[in-house]
Design a protein around this motif. Structure first.
Motif, PDB file in Angstrom:
ATOM      1  N   ALA A  80      60.789  47.561  12.408  1.00 28.46           N
ATOM      2  CA  ALA A  80      60.060  46.558  11.629  1.00 28.46           C
ATOM      3  C   ALA A  80      58.621  47.008  11.355  1.00 28.46           C
ATOM      4  O   ALA A  80      58.090  46.779  10.264  1.00 28.46           O
ATOM      5  CB  ALA A  80      60.068  45.226  12.369  1.00 28.46           C
ATOM      6  N   CYS A  81      57.987  47.641  12.339  1.00 26.87           N
ATOM      7  CA  CYS A  81      56.614  48.127  12.149  1.00 26.87           C
ATOM      8  C   CYS A  81      56.559  49.173  11.040  1.00 26.87           C
ATOM      9  O   CYS A  81      55.641  49.156  10.195  1.00 26.87           O
ATOM     10  CB  CYS A  81      56.069  48.709  13.451  1.00 26.87           C
ATOM     11  N   ASP A  82      57.517  50.077  11.027  1.00 26.98           N
ATOM     12  CA  ASP A  82      57.565  51.081   9.958  1.00 26.98           C
ATOM     13  C   ASP A  82      57.761  50.421   8.595  1.00 26.98           C
ATOM     14  O   ASP A  82      57.174  50.846   7.597  1.00 26.98           O
ATOM     15  CB  ASP A  82      58.702  52.072  10.227  1.00 26.98           C
ATOM     16  N   TYR A  83      58.573  49.390   8.573  1.00 24.95           N
ATOM     17  CA  TYR A  83      58.822  48.677   7.315  1.00 24.95           C
ATOM     18  C   TYR A  83      57.553  47.993   6.816  1.00 24.95           C
ATOM     19  O   TYR A  83      57.237  48.039   5.622  1.00 24.95           O
ATOM     20  CB  TYR A  83      59.944  47.662   7.523  1.00 24.95           C
ATOM     21  N   VAL A  84      56.801  47.376   7.722  1.00 16.18           N
ATOM     22  CA  VAL A  84      55.565  46.690   7.345  1.00 16.18           C
ATOM     23  C   VAL A  84      54.536  47.687   6.845  1.00 16.18           C
ATOM     24  O   VAL A  84      53.812  47.424   5.870  1.00 16.18           O
ATOM     25  CB  VAL A  84      55.018  45.893   8.548  1.00 16.18           C
ATOM     26  N   ARG A  85      54.438  48.850   7.493  1.00 19.53           N
ATOM     27  CA  ARG A  85      53.439  49.847   7.091  1.00 19.53           C
ATOM     28  C   ARG A  85      53.672  50.361   5.674  1.00 19.53           C
ATOM     29  O   ARG A  85      52.715  50.684   4.960  1.00 19.53           O
ATOM     30  CB  ARG A  85      53.465  51.025   8.066  1.00 19.53           C
ATOM     31  N   THR A  86      54.914  50.466   5.266  1.00 18.86           N
ATOM     32  CA  THR A  86      55.225  51.041   3.957  1.00 18.86           C
ATOM     33  C   THR A  86      55.393  50.001   2.856  1.00 18.86           C
ATOM     34  O   THR A  86      55.594  50.365   1.693  1.00 18.86           O
ATOM     35  CB  THR A  86      56.527  51.868   4.052  1.00 18.86           C
ATOM     36  N   ALA A  87      55.323  48.728   3.191  1.00 15.90           N
ATOM     37  CA  ALA A  87      55.500  47.669   2.190  1.00 15.90           C
ATOM     38  C   ALA A  87      54.199  47.436   1.428  1.00 15.90           C
ATOM     39  O   ALA A  87      53.113  47.448   2.016  1.00 15.90           O
ATOM     40  CB  ALA A  87      55.957  46.381   2.861  1.00 15.90           C
ATOM     41  N   ASP A  88      54.315  47.220   0.139  1.00 10.41           N
ATOM     42  CA  ASP A  88      53.154  46.942  -0.718  1.00 10.41           C
ATOM     43  C   ASP A  88      53.259  45.532  -1.279  1.00 10.41           C
ATOM     44  O   ASP A  88      54.340  45.091  -1.686  1.00 10.41           O
ATOM     45  CB  ASP A  88      53.080  47.942  -1.883  1.00 10.41           C
TER      46      ASP A  88
END
Length: 264
Positions: free
Chosen positions: A118-126
Motif C-alpha cells: 500500500a505504501c508503494d501504491y501511495v508513493r506512485t499515485a498522482d
C-alpha cells in the motif's frame, strides 16, 4: 490555463496611457551649442521618423508595458488543471484479523507485506485522495479520510497493527458506503488487503465504483481465544469460562493455563 480572477484585466488600461505619455513627452528648447553641431544631422534623422518608427528603440516604454501585463497576469492567479493517470479517490481496506499475523518465508507478517504494498501504491499515485479503513472482530476503524499527503498516509499505514481476534470484512460495509459517496462520477474505488481466509468475504462488499482484491497468503489453520473469565469459589476452586473460535477447516487444539496469586 485557467484564471481565478478576471477583474485585474482592468489594469490593462494603463498600457495605452503609457504610450500616450511617451507621445506627449514635451520637447526641449533648442539651444545652439558648438559642441552639439556634430549631432545636428543625427537629430534631423530622429525627427524625420514616422509615427511607428519612434517606438522602435524606446526600450524603456516596452519594459513598462511588459511589467504592467505581468502584474495583471499574476493578479489573475493562473493555474493549470491536470489529472494524473491514477487520480480520483481510493479506499484502502485492511483485514487486521489474527490470521494476518502469519509470517511469510521472508520473515514478514502478511499485514507487513500488505502495508508495504500500500505504501508503494501511495508513493506512485498522482492527484489521488486516500481513505484508510481497518476491520477485525473488534470493530471498524477509520484512520484517514480523503487525504492526499503521501507522508501522512504512509505514517498512518505503518501504524496499522493486527488484533488477536477474527474478522469479517462485510462488517465494514456501513463505513465503506459513507466513504464511497452517492455521486457515481466521484465515487471512491475500493482496494482490499487481506489473506486467503478473508478473501471469501470480498464478493460480499458492495460499491458503486471499482473494487480490487489483493491477497497476501492462503487460508491457514487459526484458532483464537476470544475471552477467558474465571471466578474464585469459597472452597478454593475456580469457575472458568473460555471462548475459542476456530477459523480453519481442520481440527485444532488450544491450551489455557491459569495461575493463582502465588503462581501455583
Amino acid at each position: 490555463m485557467i484564471f481565478e480572477n478576471l477583474w485585474p484585466l482592468a489594469f490593462l488600461a494603463a498600457v495605452p496611457i503609457i504610450i500616450i505619455l511617451y507621445l506627449l513627452k514635451p520637447r526641449g528648447e533648442d539651444h545652439l551649442i558648438s559642441s552639439n553641431l556634430l549631432w545636428q544631422k543625427l537629430l534631423k534623422n530622429e525627427q524625420s521618423k514616422t509615427f511607428f518608427e519612434k517606438f522602435v528603440h524606446n526600450i524603456l516604454m516596452y519594459l513598462q508595458i511588459l511589467t504592467v501585463m505581468l502584474m495583471v497576469v499574476a493578479l489573475m492567479s493562473p493555474f493549470i488543471r491536470s489529472e494524473g493517470a491514477s487520480g480520483g479517490r481510493k479506499i484502502l481496506l485492511f483485514d487486521t484479523s489474527a490470521s494476518m499475523q502469519h509470517r511469510t518465508d521472508a520473515g514478514k507478517t502478511r499485514l507487513e507485506d500488505a502495508v508495504e504494498d500500500a505504501c508503494d501504491y501511495v508513493r506512485t499515485a498522482d492527484n489521488t485522495r486516500f481513505s484508510i479503513v481497518t476491520e477485525d472482530a473488534l470493530g471498524t476503524k477509520l484512520l484517514a479520510v480523503d487525504l492526499a499527503d503521501a507522508e501522512s498516509l504512509i505514517r498512518t499505514l505503518k501504524g496499522i497493527a493486527c488484533s488477536d481476534s477474527g474478522g469479517d470484512l462485510a462488517q465494514a460495509q456501513g463505513t465503506l458506503d459513507a466513504l464511497v459517496g452517492d455521486d457515481a462520477e466521484n465515487a471512491a474505488d475500493l482496494i482490499v488487503y487481506t489473506d486467503g481466509a478473508g478473501a471469501a468475504g470480498f464478493e460480499e462488499l458492495r460499491g458503486s465504483a471499482e473494487k480490487e482484491l489483493r491477497v497476501f497468503g492462503e487460508a491457514s489453520s487459526n484458532v483464537a481465544n476470544e475471552y477467558t473469565v474465571f471466578t474464585a469459589q469459597e472452597d478454593g476452586t475456580y469457575d472458568v469460562m473460555v471462548s475459542m473460535v476456530n477459523y480453519s477447516d481442520s481440527e485444532v487444539t488450544f491450551d489455557v493455563s491459569l495461575y493463582d496469586e502465588v503462581g501455583i
